[in-house]
Write a protein that holds these residues in place. Structure first.
Motif, PDB file in Angstrom:
ATOM      1  N   PHE A  51      19.360 106.880 -13.034  1.00  0.00           N
ATOM      2  CA  PHE A  51      20.518 107.233 -13.859  1.00  0.00           C
ATOM      3  C   PHE A  51      20.884 108.701 -13.662  1.00  0.00           C
ATOM      4  CE2 PHE A  51      21.547 109.421 -17.898  1.00  0.00           C
ATOM      5  CZ  PHE A  51      22.858 108.972 -18.078  1.00  0.00           C
ATOM      6  N   TYR A  52      19.888 109.576 -13.690  1.00  0.00           N
ATOM      7  CA  TYR A  52      20.137 111.010 -13.571  1.00  0.00           C
ATOM      8  C   TYR A  52      20.366 111.465 -12.127  1.00  0.00           C
ATOM      9  CZ  TYR A  52      19.165 112.591 -18.363  1.00  0.00           C
ATOM     10  OH  TYR A  52      19.224 112.850 -19.714  1.00  0.00           O
ATOM     11  N   GLY A  53      19.508 110.987 -11.223  1.00  0.00           N
ATOM     12  CA  GLY A  53      19.496 111.563  -9.880  1.00  0.00           C
ATOM     13  C   GLY A  53      19.822 110.611  -8.749  1.00  0.00           C
ATOM     14  N   GLY A  54      20.262 109.393  -9.100  1.00  0.00           N
ATOM     15  CA  GLY A  54      20.552 108.439  -8.045  1.00  0.00           C
ATOM     16  C   GLY A  54      19.291 108.006  -7.326  1.00  0.00           C
ATOM     17  N   SER A  55      19.468 107.443  -6.146  1.00  0.00           N
ATOM     18  CA  SER A  55      18.324 106.956  -5.371  1.00  0.00           C
ATOM     19  C   SER A  55      18.702 106.913  -3.901  1.00  0.00           C
ATOM     20  CB  SER A  55      17.929 105.556  -5.854  1.00  0.00           C
ATOM     21  OG  SER A  55      16.867 105.030  -5.090  1.00  0.00           O
ATOM     22  N   MET A  56      17.787 107.339  -3.051  1.00  0.00           N
ATOM     23  CA  MET A  56      17.976 107.297  -1.596  1.00  0.00           C
ATOM     24  C   MET A  56      19.288 107.960  -1.170  1.00  0.00           C
ATOM     25  SD  MET A  56      16.338 103.578  -0.610  1.00  0.00           S
ATOM     26  CE  MET A  56      16.507 102.641  -2.132  1.00  0.00           C
ATOM     27  N   GLY A  57      19.614 109.064  -1.838  1.00  0.00           N
ATOM     28  CA  GLY A  57      20.769 109.866  -1.447  1.00  0.00           C
ATOM     29  C   GLY A  57      22.108 109.408  -1.998  1.00  0.00           C
ATOM     30  N   GLN A  58      22.120 108.350  -2.806  1.00  0.00           N
ATOM     31  CA  GLN A  58      23.366 107.837  -3.376  1.00  0.00           C
ATOM     32  C   GLN A  58      23.261 107.772  -4.896  1.00  0.00           C
ATOM     33  OE1 GLN A  58      25.983 107.361  -1.546  1.00  0.00           O
ATOM     34  NE2 GLN A  58      25.078 107.357   0.505  1.00  0.00           N
ATOM     35  N   ASN A  59      24.410 107.920  -5.581  1.00  0.00           N
ATOM     36  CA  ASN A  59      24.381 107.895  -7.039  1.00  0.00           C
ATOM     37  C   ASN A  59      24.286 106.468  -7.574  1.00  0.00           C
ATOM     38  OD1 ASN A  59      27.015 106.786  -6.972  1.00  0.00           O
ATOM     39  ND2 ASN A  59      27.970 108.789  -7.176  1.00  0.00           N
ATOM     40  N   LEU A  60      24.068 106.365  -8.872  1.00  0.00           N
ATOM     41  CA  LEU A  60      23.877 105.062  -9.506  1.00  0.00           C
ATOM     42  C   LEU A  60      25.066 104.143  -9.282  1.00  0.00           C
ATOM     43  CD1 LEU A  60      22.402 103.064 -11.373  1.00  0.00           C
ATOM     44  CD2 LEU A  60      23.356 104.317 -13.332  1.00  0.00           C
ATOM     45  N   SER A  61      26.280 104.665  -9.412  1.00  0.00           N
ATOM     46  CA  SER A  61      27.490 103.853  -9.254  1.00  0.00           C
ATOM     47  C   SER A  61      27.527 103.166  -7.891  1.00  0.00           C
ATOM     48  CB  SER A  61      28.729 104.730  -9.441  1.00  0.00           C
ATOM     49  OG  SER A  61      29.910 103.995  -9.232  1.00  0.00           O
ATOM     50  N   TRP A  62      27.138 103.889  -6.846  1.00  0.00           N
ATOM     51  CA  TRP A  62      27.119 103.329  -5.495  1.00  0.00           C
ATOM     52  C   TRP A  62      26.175 102.141  -5.415  1.00  0.00           C
ATOM     53  CZ3 TRP A  62      23.551 102.800  -1.475  1.00  0.00           C
ATOM     54  CH2 TRP A  62      24.058 102.649  -0.181  1.00  0.00           C
ATOM     55  N   HIS A  63      25.004 102.285  -6.014  1.00  0.00           N
ATOM     56  CA  HIS A  63      24.015 101.202  -5.986  1.00  0.00           C
ATOM     57  C   HIS A  63      24.451 100.010  -6.831  1.00  0.00           C
ATOM     58  CE1 HIS A  63      20.981 103.255  -3.607  1.00  0.00           C
ATOM     59  NE2 HIS A  63      21.151 104.337  -4.360  1.00  0.00           N
ATOM     60  N   ILE A  64      25.080 100.274  -7.975  1.00  0.00           N
ATOM     61  CA  ILE A  64      25.554  99.174  -8.828  1.00  0.00           C
ATOM     62  C   ILE A  64      26.566  98.315  -8.071  1.00  0.00           C
ATOM     63  CG2 ILE A  64      26.906  98.600 -10.888  1.00  0.00           C
ATOM     64  CD1 ILE A  64      25.610 101.001 -12.268  1.00  0.00           C
ATOM     65  N   LYS A  65      27.476  98.938  -7.369  1.00  0.00           N
ATOM     66  CA  LYS A  65      28.478  98.198  -6.600  1.00  0.00           C
ATOM     67  C   LYS A  65      27.815  97.306  -5.552  1.00  0.00           C
ATOM     68  CE  LYS A  65      32.213 101.593  -7.132  1.00  0.00           C
ATOM     69  NZ  LYS A  65      33.038 102.616  -6.444  1.00  0.00           N
ATOM     70  N   ARG A  66      26.769  97.812  -4.915  1.00  0.00           N
ATOM     71  CA  ARG A  66      26.084  97.024  -3.884  1.00  0.00           C
ATOM     72  C   ARG A  66      25.327  95.856  -4.498  1.00  0.00           C
ATOM     73  NH1 ARG A  66      22.508  98.663  -0.281  1.00  0.00           N
ATOM     74  NH2 ARG A  66      23.623  97.757   1.478  1.00  0.00           N
ATOM     75  N   VAL A  67      24.656  96.096  -5.630  1.00  0.00           N
ATOM     76  CA  VAL A  67      23.929  95.011  -6.299  1.00  0.00           C
ATOM     77  C   VAL A  67      24.908  93.948  -6.795  1.00  0.00           C
ATOM     78  CG1 VAL A  67      22.516  94.417  -8.321  1.00  0.00           C
ATOM     79  CG2 VAL A  67      21.945  96.425  -6.942  1.00  0.00           C
ATOM     80  N   LYS A  68      26.019  94.394  -7.349  1.00  0.00           N
ATOM     81  CA  LYS A  68      27.058  93.480  -7.849  1.00  0.00           C
ATOM     82  C   LYS A  68      27.558  92.571  -6.719  1.00  0.00           C
ATOM     83  CE  LYS A  68      31.540  93.668 -10.242  1.00  0.00           C
ATOM     84  NZ  LYS A  68      32.528  94.592 -10.861  1.00  0.00           N
ATOM     85  N   ALA A  69      27.859  93.173  -5.575  1.00  0.00           N
ATOM     86  CA  ALA A  69      28.341  92.390  -4.432  1.00  0.00           C
ATOM     87  C   ALA A  69      27.264  91.452  -3.907  1.00  0.00           C
ATOM     88  CB  ALA A  69      28.809  93.335  -3.321  1.00  0.00           C
ATOM     89  N   TYR A  70      26.037  91.927  -3.881  1.00  0.00           N
ATOM     90  CA  TYR A  70      24.931  91.121  -3.366  1.00  0.00           C
ATOM     91  C   TYR A  70      24.706  89.887  -4.228  1.00  0.00           C
ATOM     92  CZ  TYR A  70      20.360  90.179  -1.234  1.00  0.00           C
ATOM     93  OH  TYR A  70      19.300  89.604  -0.569  1.00  0.00           O
ATOM     94  N   LEU A  71      24.743  90.075  -5.543  1.00  0.00           N
ATOM     95  CA  LEU A  71      24.518  88.947  -6.447  1.00  0.00           C
ATOM     96  C   LEU A  71      25.630  87.905  -6.332  1.00  0.00           C
ATOM     97  CD1 LEU A  71      23.162  90.779  -9.620  1.00  0.00           C
ATOM     98  CD2 LEU A  71      21.896  89.238  -8.107  1.00  0.00           C
ATOM     99  N   LYS A  72      26.842  88.352  -6.110  1.00  0.00           N
ATOM    100  CA  LYS A  72      27.953  87.401  -5.943  1.00  0.00           C
ATOM    101  C   LYS A  72      27.752  86.549  -4.689  1.00  0.00           C
ATOM    102  CE  LYS A  72      31.646  89.764  -8.442  1.00  0.00           C
ATOM    103  NZ  LYS A  72      32.986  90.419  -8.352  1.00  0.00           N
ATOM    104  N   ASN A  73      27.169  87.156  -3.660  1.00  0.00           N
ATOM    105  CA  ASN A  73      26.929  86.429  -2.418  1.00  0.00           C
ATOM    106  C   ASN A  73      25.620  85.648  -2.418  1.00  0.00           C
ATOM    107  OD1 ASN A  73      29.317  87.322  -1.142  1.00  0.00           O
ATOM    108  ND2 ASN A  73      28.329  89.238  -0.529  1.00  0.00           N
ATOM    109  N   HIS A  74      24.819  85.837  -3.468  1.00  0.00           N
ATOM    110  CA  HIS A  74      23.520  85.155  -3.551  1.00  0.00           C
ATOM    111  C   HIS A  74      23.328  84.548  -4.943  1.00  0.00           C
ATOM    112  CE1 HIS A  74      21.908  86.622   0.335  1.00  0.00           C
ATOM    113  NE2 HIS A  74      22.653  87.679   0.091  1.00  0.00           N
ATOM    114  N   PRO A  75      24.055  83.479  -5.223  1.00  0.00           N
ATOM    115  CA  PRO A  75      23.933  82.838  -6.538  1.00  0.00           C
ATOM    116  C   PRO A  75      22.559  82.233  -6.785  1.00  0.00           C
ATOM    117  CG  PRO A  75      25.244  81.488  -5.033  1.00  0.00           C
ATOM    118  CD  PRO A  75      25.043  82.804  -4.359  1.00  0.00           C
TER     119      PRO A  75
END
Length: 368
Positions: A269-293
């Motif tokens: 939440f504070y510092g992101g992860s692996m060089g990207q902020n939380l918002s970037w990761h949320i978008k990727r998880v969101k897209a991944y879950l849509k493609n993997h029901p």
């Protein structure tokens, strides 16, 4: 990292069943008295690792190192977590022992485990430096000390930076870290903590100065990554220069609520992860879950890996922290971190039905 830790705990179970074993590779000259004494010293040290139990460091490390660090061996928690990497490897093989100038010896070893197919799985390639002092006693030498001539140091407020000689220090980026640290201290009503911040362009370089030629997880494509040592307040950062705030957050906030299941999420939440902020990761998880029901979030702890760039579990935890912060600010975050069971968080903070957590969590993620 969670995938790596899961693999390591499998090796611990195997190790407990098989028992520790130290071999000497053909070619190591055990007739040389200097080499022979270094091997015994190393073997005695490794023999003291039993589960989480740590050695008596005073027997193996210099008085100066023992005064400076609670755990002078910077390699013990080689891939993070709180389980010594040397206790995770039931099979150890000494591959290389070379006398160096100034009564120093370099000893390299492989640590790993044998799987059910009788194949050796390598967990680490370690690089130990052993020195004989003026009293003819042996002790380990920190790799950071050995490579000191090739590294620079700089102090800024409560951060002591250590970084490669070739790097040009970026004070602007360092100042941005200090600003974040000051705000964190103010919001959580904390005093400054003296932190040793070691950074390099690659994780390979970080592991080298910690005493490894290889650890499980090295290789693949480069990405920012880091580790924190909360016992001695050391941060290791790779690929993010002077500001790896994620690991600083762990140093400050993990000790406050050690039983919280959301410490990693709070750091994301504070510092992101692996060089990207939380918002970037949320978008990727969101897209991944849509493609993997087929992914079942009724057991979210099992959704810890999707690729090499986003940890979905820590991203979901970071999302929970973000939603609470948007609603109740720092007061909400402090309340959130008092929970010791994540199911209580789902129920009490978000009103989710544990029997249908998959639907509730997916809806929460989709709303972002």
């Amino acid at each position: 990292m969670r995938k790596i830790i899961a693999i390591l705990f499998l090796s611990i179970i195997i190790g407990l069943k098989a028992g520790a074993q130290i071999n000497i590779n053909p070619g190591v000259d055990t007739t040389d008295l200097t080499i022979k004494s270094a091997i015994k010293f190393y073997t005695d040290y490794m023999g003291e690792f039993k589960g989480k139990k740590l050695p008596d460091f005073k027997k193996y490390w210099s008085e100066e190192d023992c005064k400076s660090y609670k755990i002078p061996d910077l390699s013990i928690y080689g891939v993070g977590g709180d389980y010594p990497i040397y206790a995770m490897a039931p099979i150890k093989t000494i591959t290389y022992v070379k006398p160096l100038p100034n009564d120093m010896v370099m000893l390299k070893s492989i640590g790993g485990w044998i799987d059910t197919l009788k194949i050796l799985n390598v967990m680490y390639l370690s690089n130990h430096l052993i020195k004989k002092d003026k009293n003819q006693q042996l002790h380990f030498v920190k790799p950071t000390t050995f490579y000191k001539k090739d590294w620079q140091h700089k102090d800024l407020r409560n951060i002591h930076y250590t970084f490669p000689k070739k790097h040009i220090f970026n004070k602007k980026i360092a100042d941005s870290l200090i600003a974040q640290v000051e705000k964190l201290e103010k919001d959580w009503e904390l005093k400054p903590i003296q932190i040793e911040y070691v950074f390099a362009p690659t994780y390979d370089e970080i592991q080298q100065i910690r005493g490894f030629d290889f650890t499980l997880g090295l290789g693949n494509r480069e990405k920012p990554s880091g580790l924190s040592n909360q016992t001695d307040n050391i941060v290791y950062g790779a690929g993010n220069g002077e500001n790896y705030f994620h690991e600083i957050v762990h140093i400050y906030l993990n000790p406050i609520h050690p039983k919280s299941p959301l410490n990693e999420g709070l750091a994301v939440f504070y510092g992101g992860s692996m060089g990207q902020n939380l918002s970037w990761h949320i978008k990727r998880v969101k897209a991944y879950l849509k493609n993997h029901p087929e992914i079942n979030l009724n057991k979210p702890q099992e959704f810890y890996f999707m690729d090499n760039y986003t940890n979905p579990l820590s991203t979901i935890q970071g999302l929970l922290c973000n939603l609470v912060y948007k609603k109740d600010g720092i007061k909400g975050l402090k309340r959130l971190m008092t929970y010791t069971n994540v199911n209580e968080v789902y129920e009490k903070e978000f009103g989710l039905d544990l029997k249908n957590l998959n639907k509730g969590l997916r809806a929460l993620i989709d709303s972002q």
